[in-house]
Design a protein around this motif. Structure first.
Motif, PDB file in Angstrom:
ATOM      1  N   TYR A  10       0.808  -1.221   0.000  1.00  0.00           N
ATOM      2  CA  TYR A  10       0.000   0.000   0.000  1.00  0.00           C
ATOM      3  C   TYR A  10       0.841   1.271   0.000  1.00  0.00           C
ATOM      4  CZ  TYR A  10      -4.695  -1.936   0.182  1.00  0.00           C
ATOM      5  OH  TYR A  10      -5.871  -2.547  -0.143  1.00  0.00           O
ATOM      6  N   LEU A  44       0.756   1.722  -3.675  1.00  0.00           N
ATOM      7  CA  LEU A  44      -0.606   1.911  -4.181  1.00  0.00           C
ATOM      8  C   LEU A  44      -1.162   3.280  -3.797  1.00  0.00           C
ATOM      9  CD1 LEU A  44      -2.183  -1.616  -3.494  1.00  0.00           C
ATOM     10  CD2 LEU A  44      -1.110  -0.754  -5.584  1.00  0.00           C
ATOM     11  N   PHE A  68      -6.941  -0.115  -9.743  1.00  0.00           N
ATOM     12  CA  PHE A  68      -7.004  -1.173  -8.735  1.00  0.00           C
ATOM     13  C   PHE A  68      -7.574  -2.461  -9.323  1.00  0.00           C
ATOM     14  CE2 PHE A  68      -6.866   2.434  -5.663  1.00  0.00           C
ATOM     15  CZ  PHE A  68      -5.748   2.009  -4.955  1.00  0.00           C
ATOM     16  N   VAL A 105      -6.749  -5.596  -6.928  1.00  0.00           N
ATOM     17  CA  VAL A 105      -7.310  -5.302  -5.609  1.00  0.00           C
ATOM     18  C   VAL A 105      -8.758  -4.875  -5.798  1.00  0.00           C
ATOM     19  CG1 VAL A 105      -7.217  -3.800  -3.595  1.00  0.00           C
ATOM     20  CG2 VAL A 105      -5.095  -4.667  -4.594  1.00  0.00           C
ATOM     21  N   PRO A 127      -9.855  -1.798  -2.224  1.00  0.00           N
ATOM     22  CA  PRO A 127      -8.670  -1.245  -1.562  1.00  0.00           C
ATOM     23  C   PRO A 127      -8.996  -0.715  -0.173  1.00  0.00           C
ATOM     24  CG  PRO A 127      -9.417   0.171  -3.360  1.00  0.00           C
ATOM     25  CD  PRO A 127     -10.193  -1.095  -3.473  1.00  0.00           C
TER      26      PRO A 127
END
Length: 248
Positions: A201, A204, A223, A228, A231
């Motif tokens: 993360y 991200l 995402f 993911v 998220p």
């Protein structure tokens, strides 16, 4: 730090007391004495990354003297994502690029960016009064850095418990991923001075912020392409704030 030979053209002055020059297919990042350790860390990470399946710059030379240091690397073909217009295809390619870095074997990576170390870095920046407001969100600029740091400390235990350790770029911004401007295929990754094993993360969060700030698009497509489905909003906010407090 003076570069050997002539013909070098200044590309930019960097974020951390470095400058970047180019001569043909060679880039040179230079620093003064205070920046040698940081630039050396980038050299070591670039050399390691070149031994993996992830495309990137190759280290060509390292020059060090009492005046500082210079890291010479090969140019990576392509155009940075930050210099390309938004498209669904480019977002999907960016997601694949970030995922490819994250899928490198953790056990093979000799570098770490432990949360406690990154928080300690943020504490040092705040203590020195050196927080760069350009890295903060509009809302965060209205809050004292000490209060922002207190929020990071309060959220740290929960984030530590949930973290997923992968090989992270560490500065996963659009200018650090390059693509073929015609096919939009990923051609390489640069500026890996913060690369290391960390919570996925931490990358991200930066990608999401860049997509929203630079392209004004929702990050949902990124995402989805990354893999993911839902998220974690709290971890995204935590890592975005923590990163902003480390630049100073």
């Amino acid at each position: 730090m003076e570069l050997p030979g002539g013909g070098w053209e200044l590309v930019k002055a960097g974020e951390s007391a470095t400058s970047v020059h180019r001569r043909g297919a060679v880039f040179a990042k230079t620093c003064g004495p205070d920046g040698v350790a940081e630039l050396l860390a980038e050299r070591d990470r670039a050399e390691w990354l070149a031994s993996t399946s992830v495309p990137g710059a190759r280290v060509l030379d390292w020059i060090e003297s009492a005046e500082g240091a210079a890291l010479l690397t090969s140019a990576v073909p392509g155009v940075t994502a930050g210099d390309l217009p938004w498209s669904e295809k480019l977002v999907a390619s960016l997601a694949r690029a970030v995922r490819a870095v994250h899928e490198l074997p953790v056990e093979s990576c000799p570098f770490e960016r432990r949360l406690v170390d990154v928080v300690a870095q943020a504490e040092d920046v705040v203590r020195r009064g050196a927080v760069n407001p350009d890295f903060l969100t509009d809302d965060a600029r209205l809050v004292a850095p000490e209060e922002l740091l207190a929020r990071v400390r309060a959220a740290l235990p929960a984030v530590q418990a949930a973290q997923e350790l992968v090989v992270c770029h560490g500065d996963a911004c659009l200018p650090n991923f390059l693509f073929d401007p015609d096919t939009l295929e990923w051609t390489g990754t640069i500026d890996v001075g913060r690369l290391g094993v960390a919570d996925r993360y931490s990358d991200l969060a930066l990608v999401k912020a860049q997509l929203e700030d630079e392209w004004s698009v929702d990050a949902a497509a990124f995402f989805a392409a990354y893999g993911v489905v839902e998220p974690d909003a709290e971890r995204l906010a935590f890592h975005l704030l923590l990163d902003a407090l480390t630049w100073g």
